[in-house]
Design a protein around this motif. Structure first.
Motif, PDB file in Angstrom:
ATOM      1  N   CYS A  96       0.811  -1.215   0.000  1.00 52.73           N
ATOM      2  CA  CYS A  96       0.000   0.000   0.000  1.00 52.73           C
ATOM      3  C   CYS A  96       0.850   1.273   0.000  1.00 52.73           C
ATOM      4  N   ALA A  97       2.159   1.124   0.234  1.00 55.06           N
ATOM      5  CA  ALA A  97       3.077   2.256   0.156  1.00 55.06           C
ATOM      6  C   ALA A  97       3.663   2.312  -1.252  1.00 55.06           C
ATOM      7  N   ARG A  98       3.887   3.475  -1.746  1.00 54.58           N
ATOM      8  CA  ARG A  98       4.379   3.625  -3.113  1.00 54.58           C
ATOM      9  C   ARG A  98       5.782   3.048  -3.267  1.00 54.58           C
ATOM     10  N   ASN A  99       5.975   2.332  -4.382  1.00 47.98           N
ATOM     11  CA  ASN A  99       7.286   1.811  -4.760  1.00 47.98           C
ATOM     12  C   ASN A  99       7.883   0.877  -3.703  1.00 47.98           C
ATOM     13  N   ARG A 100       7.025   0.155  -2.989  1.00 52.21           N
ATOM     14  CA  ARG A 100       7.526  -0.771  -1.990  1.00 52.21           C
ATOM     15  C   ARG A 100       6.799  -2.105  -2.137  1.00 52.21           C
ATOM     16  N   GLY A 101       7.539  -3.183  -1.859  1.00 54.27           N
ATOM     17  CA  GLY A 101       6.926  -4.498  -1.874  1.00 54.27           C
ATOM     18  C   GLY A 101       6.900  -5.121  -3.262  1.00 54.27           C
ATOM     19  N   ASN A 102       6.754  -6.441  -3.288  1.00 50.30           N
ATOM     20  CA  ASN A 102       6.742  -7.197  -4.543  1.00 50.30           C
ATOM     21  C   ASN A 102       5.334  -7.518  -5.024  1.00 50.30           C
ATOM     22  N   LEU A 103       4.328  -7.224  -4.209  1.00 51.10           N
ATOM     23  CA  LEU A 103       2.954  -7.538  -4.551  1.00 51.10           C
ATOM     24  C   LEU A 103       2.159  -6.266  -4.774  1.00 51.10           C
ATOM     25  N   SER A 104       1.105  -6.376  -5.571  1.00 50.36           N
ATOM     26  CA  SER A 104       0.161  -5.274  -5.698  1.00 50.36           C
ATOM     27  C   SER A 104      -0.742  -5.275  -4.470  1.00 50.36           C
ATOM     28  N   PRO A 105      -1.394  -4.147  -4.161  1.00 52.65           N
ATOM     29  CA  PRO A 105      -2.331  -4.155  -3.040  1.00 52.65           C
ATOM     30  C   PRO A 105      -3.414  -5.215  -3.171  1.00 52.65           C
ATOM     31  N   ASP A 106      -3.891  -5.460  -4.389  1.00 55.37           N
ATOM     32  CA  ASP A 106      -4.910  -6.485  -4.611  1.00 55.37           C
ATOM     33  C   ASP A 106      -4.392  -7.870  -4.223  1.00 55.37           C
ATOM     34  N   GLN A 107      -3.175  -8.200  -4.653  1.00 57.65           N
ATOM     35  CA  GLN A 107      -2.600  -9.498  -4.328  1.00 57.65           C
ATOM     36  C   GLN A 107      -2.342  -9.634  -2.829  1.00 57.65           C
TER      37      GLN A 107
END
Length: 244
Positions: free
Chosen positions: A32-43
Motif C-alpha cells: 500500500c506504500a508507493r514503490n515498496r513491496g513485490n505484490l500489488s495491493p490487490d494481491q
C-alpha cells in the motif's frame, strides 16, 4: 480445500499460523506504500484474507461465521449503535461491543462481496476519513491482540475450550473486518482480488504446484521469520515458525 492439509502437516502450531498472517499483513503494508513491496495491493490483501481464513480452518469447529454475524451482521455499528459509525478513534474505556443475540440465515449466507458492501455502509465513511494508514494500523493491532490472547490462554490453568474458541473467533472476525476496511479504502473489490489471486490462473495453489490439493515441498524458515514453501524440495518437513 487447497491448503488445509498442507497447513496442518507443515505448520506446527496456532502461533505458526499467526506468523504467516503477520507476514501477509506486513506485505500488505508495503504494497500500500508507493514503490515498496513485490505484490500489488490487490494481491497482498487477498493473501491477508486467505491466511485469516486458513487460520480459522486450522482450528476445527471454530465458530467464525456465527461470530462474524453476531459481531458485524447488524445494520448498525456494534460499538456506537449508529447506522453510520461515529466512534472515537480510540475505543479504550468504552463498553464492550453489543453483539446481536439473533442471527438471520441471510446474514449467515452472506458472500465476501456482500460483507464488503455491508461493512462499508456502516464504517466506510469514517474509515475513508481516517485513511489507509489508520486502517492498516488497526488491522495490525487486531492481530497482535489475537496473539496476546492466545498466549494468555496457553499459560492459563483454565481449560475452557469453548471460551478459547469463542475468543479466537472474535479476534479473527476483527481481523477480517479491518481487512475489508483496507480493501474499501483502497477501492479494491475483495472478492475479485481473491478470484484473481487464487481462482482463475490455475487449478492448484500456484503454477509449479501440480494438482488440485496443494502439495508444495518443505516448509522453510527464512531469515526474516516468514514461513514459505519450497516447491523444488520433495520431502515435507516441519519448519520452525516464530512470531516476531
Amino acid at each position: 480445500l487447497l491448503y488445509g492439509k498442507r497447513n496442518r502437516i507443515g505448520i506446527s502450531s496456532v502461533l505458526g499460523m499467526c506468523a504467516n498472517l503477520s507476514h501477509a499483513i506486513k506485505d500488505l503494508v508495503e504494497a500500500c506504500a508507493r514503490n515498496r513491496g513485490n505484490l500489488s495491493p490487490d494481491q497482498a490483501i487477498a493473501d491477508v484474507f486467505g491466511w485469516a481464513i486458513a487460520f480459522a480452518n486450522y482450528i476445527p469447529g471454530l465458530p467464525l461465521v456465527g461470530k462474524m454475524a453476531k459481531r458485524y451482521g447488524r445494520d448498525v455499528c456494534t460499538y456506537c449503535g449508529r447506522t453510520q459509525c461515529r466512534c472515537l478513534t480510540n475505543r479504550n474505556g468504552e463498553k464492550k461491543p453489543n453483539e446481536a443475540t439473533k442471527v438471520t440465515d441471510a446474514v449467515l449466507c452472506m458472500s465476501v462481496a456482500d460483507w464488503q458492501l455491508h461493512l462499508e455502509a456502516c464504517y466506510g465513511e469514517k474509515n475513508a476519513i481516517e485513511g489507509s494508514q489508520f486502517c492498516l494500523l488497526r488491522l495490525t493491532c487486531e492481530l497482535l491482540e489475537m496473539i496476546e490472547k492466545i498466549q494468555s490462554f496457553s499459560v492459563s490453568r483454565k481449560r475452557d475450550i469453548g471460551a478459547r474458541e469463542d475468543m479466537i473467533a472474535e479476534e479473527v472476525a476483527d481481523v477480517l473486518a479491518w481487512t475489508f476496511a483496507v480493501a474499501s479504502v483502497h477501492q479494491i473489490k475483495l472478492d475479485n482480488a481473491l478470484m484473481d489471486r487464487y481462482g482463475k490462473r490455475y487449478i492448484g495453489c500456484r503454477p509449479d504446484c501440480f494438482g488440485f490439493f496443494c502439495s508444495c515441498g518443505a516448509l522453510l524458515r527464512r531469515q526474516d521469520g516468514m514461513c514459505t514453501f519450497d516447491p523444488l524440495k520433495d520431502d515435507l518437513e516441519v519448519g520452525t515458525v516464530v512470531v516476531e
